[in-house]
Design a protein around this motif. Sequence first.
Motif, mmCIF file in Angstrom:
data_model
loop_
_atom_site.group_PDB
_atom_site.id
_atom_site.type_symbol
_atom_site.label_atom_id
_atom_site.label_comp_id
_atom_site.label_asym_id
_atom_site.label_seq_id
_atom_site.Cartn_x
_atom_site.Cartn_y
_atom_site.Cartn_z
ATOM 1 N N LEU A 156 -26.433 62.511 40.621
ATOM 2 C CA LEU A 156 -25.258 62.683 42.284
ATOM 3 C C LEU A 156 -25.960 63.253 43.572
ATOM 4 O O LEU A 156 -25.134 62.155 43.919
ATOM 5 N N VAL A 157 -27.557 63.477 43.679
ATOM 6 C CA VAL A 157 -28.526 63.467 44.467
ATOM 7 C C VAL A 157 -28.314 62.288 45.351
ATOM 8 O O VAL A 157 -27.807 62.062 46.246
ATOM 9 N N ASP A 158 -29.025 61.512 44.109
ATOM 10 C CA ASP A 158 -28.029 59.728 44.393
ATOM 11 C C ASP A 158 -27.135 59.038 45.053
ATOM 12 O O ASP A 158 -27.431 58.341 46.456
ATOM 13 N N PHE A 159 -26.022 58.793 44.789
ATOM 14 C CA PHE A 159 -24.958 58.695 45.459
ATOM 15 C C PHE A 159 -24.925 59.544 46.451
ATOM 16 O O PHE A 159 -24.410 58.600 47.087
ATOM 17 N N CYS A 160 -24.715 60.781 46.029
ATOM 18 C CA CYS A 160 -24.804 61.354 48.176
ATOM 19 C C CYS A 160 -25.487 60.959 49.244
ATOM 20 O O CYS A 160 -25.091 60.722 49.993
ATOM 21 N N TRP A 176 -26.313 57.364 49.204
ATOM 22 C CA TRP A 176 -26.103 56.610 48.917
ATOM 23 C C TRP A 176 -24.554 56.747 49.816
ATOM 24 O O TRP A 176 -24.851 55.597 51.412
ATOM 25 N N LEU A 177 -23.740 57.354 49.522
ATOM 26 C CA LEU A 177 -22.663 57.791 51.223
ATOM 27 C C LEU A 177 -23.351 58.173 52.535
ATOM 28 O O LEU A 177 -22.656 57.590 53.097
ATOM 29 N N GLN A 178 -24.655 58.565 52.396
ATOM 30 C CA GLN A 178 -24.937 58.743 53.929
ATOM 31 C C GLN A 178 -24.971 57.230 54.776
ATOM 32 O O GLN A 178 -25.552 57.537 55.811
ATOM 33 N N ASN A 179 -26.261 57.233 53.323
ATOM 34 C CA ASN A 179 -26.865 55.785 54.686
ATOM 35 C C ASN A 179 -26.740 54.973 54.132
ATOM 36 O O ASN A 179 -27.191 53.445 54.851
ATOM 37 N N ASP A 180 -25.719 54.666 53.473
ATOM 38 C CA ASP A 180 -25.387 52.787 53.006
ATOM 39 C C ASP A 180 -23.738 52.993 53.242
ATOM 40 O O ASP A 180 -23.573 51.715 53.341
ATOM 41 N N ILE A 189 -14.242 60.738 51.149
ATOM 42 C CA ILE A 189 -13.336 61.074 50.105
ATOM 43 C C ILE A 189 -13.646 60.661 49.185
ATOM 44 O O ILE A 189 -14.172 59.432 48.495
ATOM 45 N N VAL A 190 -14.034 62.404 48.064
ATOM 46 C CA VAL A 190 -14.213 61.992 46.455
ATOM 47 C C VAL A 190 -14.261 63.162 45.456
ATOM 48 O O VAL A 190 -13.539 64.269 45.777
ATOM 49 N N ILE A 191 -13.393 62.290 44.675
ATOM 50 C CA ILE A 191 -13.192 63.158 43.715
ATOM 51 C C ILE A 191 -13.402 62.841 42.479
ATOM 52 O O ILE A 191 -13.964 62.005 41.562
ATOM 53 N N GLY A 192 -13.777 64.146 41.739
ATOM 54 C CA GLY A 192 -14.955 64.066 40.664
ATOM 55 C C GLY A 192 -13.091 63.360 39.492
ATOM 56 O O GLY A 192 -12.653 63.299 39.320
ATOM 57 N N GLY A 193 -14.233 62.873 38.439
ATOM 58 C CA GLY A 193 -13.240 61.969 37.082
ATOM 59 C C GLY A 193 -13.683 61.742 35.926
ATOM 60 O O GLY A 193 -14.553 63.662 36.134
ATOM 61 N N ASN A 194 -13.311 62.560 34.812
ATOM 62 C CA ASN A 194 -13.835 62.934 33.103
ATOM 63 C C ASN A 194 -15.432 63.224 32.977
ATOM 64 O O ASN A 194 -15.555 63.454 31.937
ATOM 65 N N HIS A 195 -16.062 62.019 33.577
ATOM 66 C CA HIS A 195 -17.148 62.052 33.292
ATOM 67 C C HIS A 195 -18.052 62.560 34.182
ATOM 68 O O HIS A 195 -19.749 63.151 34.412
ATOM 69 N N GLU A 249 -21.964 71.314 49.752
ATOM 70 C CA GLU A 249 -22.662 71.700 50.368
ATOM 71 C C GLU A 249 -23.804 69.695 50.342
ATOM 72 O O GLU A 249 -23.961 69.680 50.935
ATOM 73 N N LEU A 250 -23.784 70.117 49.181
ATOM 74 C CA LEU A 250 -24.662 68.859 48.996
ATOM 75 C C LEU A 250 -24.356 66.690 49.249
ATOM 76 O O LEU A 250 -24.687 66.583 49.728
ATOM 77 N N LEU A 251 -22.235 67.376 49.206
ATOM 78 C CA LEU A 251 -22.005 65.966 49.891
ATOM 79 C C LEU A 251 -22.192 66.015 51.206
ATOM 80 O O LEU A 251 -21.990 65.173 52.179
ATOM 81 N N GLN A 252 -22.015 66.987 52.285
ATOM 82 C CA GLN A 252 -22.038 67.652 53.835
ATOM 83 C C GLN A 252 -23.804 66.957 54.121
ATOM 84 O O GLN A 252 -24.059 66.589 54.980
ATOM 85 N N THR A 253 -24.836 67.845 52.914
ATOM 86 C CA THR A 253 -26.347 67.340 53.859
ATOM 87 C C THR A 253 -26.538 66.242 53.297
ATOM 88 O O THR A 253 -27.128 65.476 54.083
ATOM 89 N N GLN A 254 -26.809 65.699 51.634
ATOM 90 C CA GLN A 254 -26.744 64.641 51.554
ATOM 91 C C GLN A 254 -25.855 63.374 51.505
ATOM 92 O O GLN A 254 -26.363 61.958 51.436
ATOM 93 N N GLY A 255 -24.641 63.675 51.766
ATOM 94 C CA GLY A 255 -23.725 62.652 51.952
ATOM 95 C C GLY A 255 -22.788 62.570 53.048
ATOM 96 O O GLY A 255 -21.243 61.764 53.730
#
Length: 101
Positions: free
Chosen positions: A53-57, A59-63, A71-77, A91-97
């Motif tokens: 999850l941190v890697d995904f966030c 990626w949003l910030q850096n790539d 916009i991020v929507i959670g799925g069943n996984h 918080e994760l999305l704002q700081t990491q993403g």
Amino acid sequence: YSSDTHCRIVAISDTHGKHRSLAIPPCDVLCHCGDILQRYGYIGSCGGGMTALVDFCSWLQNDIPSTTSKIVIGGNHDTLLESLGTNKVKELLQTQGGGAL
């Protein structure tokens, strides 16, 4: 495309930890429509845990350009998102993403 006259929206989903393999075209809005992680949450190195999850966030910030709304929507996984709760995920999305909501 001209950003003065058009709004380009890119929708992706079901990346299951493989978001870094995507080539995201230039866009005004990137929407991830679920299944960021794989295997329903805490699976560690299998793409379902906090590290993934941190890697995904990150990626949003850096790539993904900061000029792109995200916009991020959670799925069943993505049960980890539910376990963490709304405030921690924001918080994760704002700081990491880079401010994704």
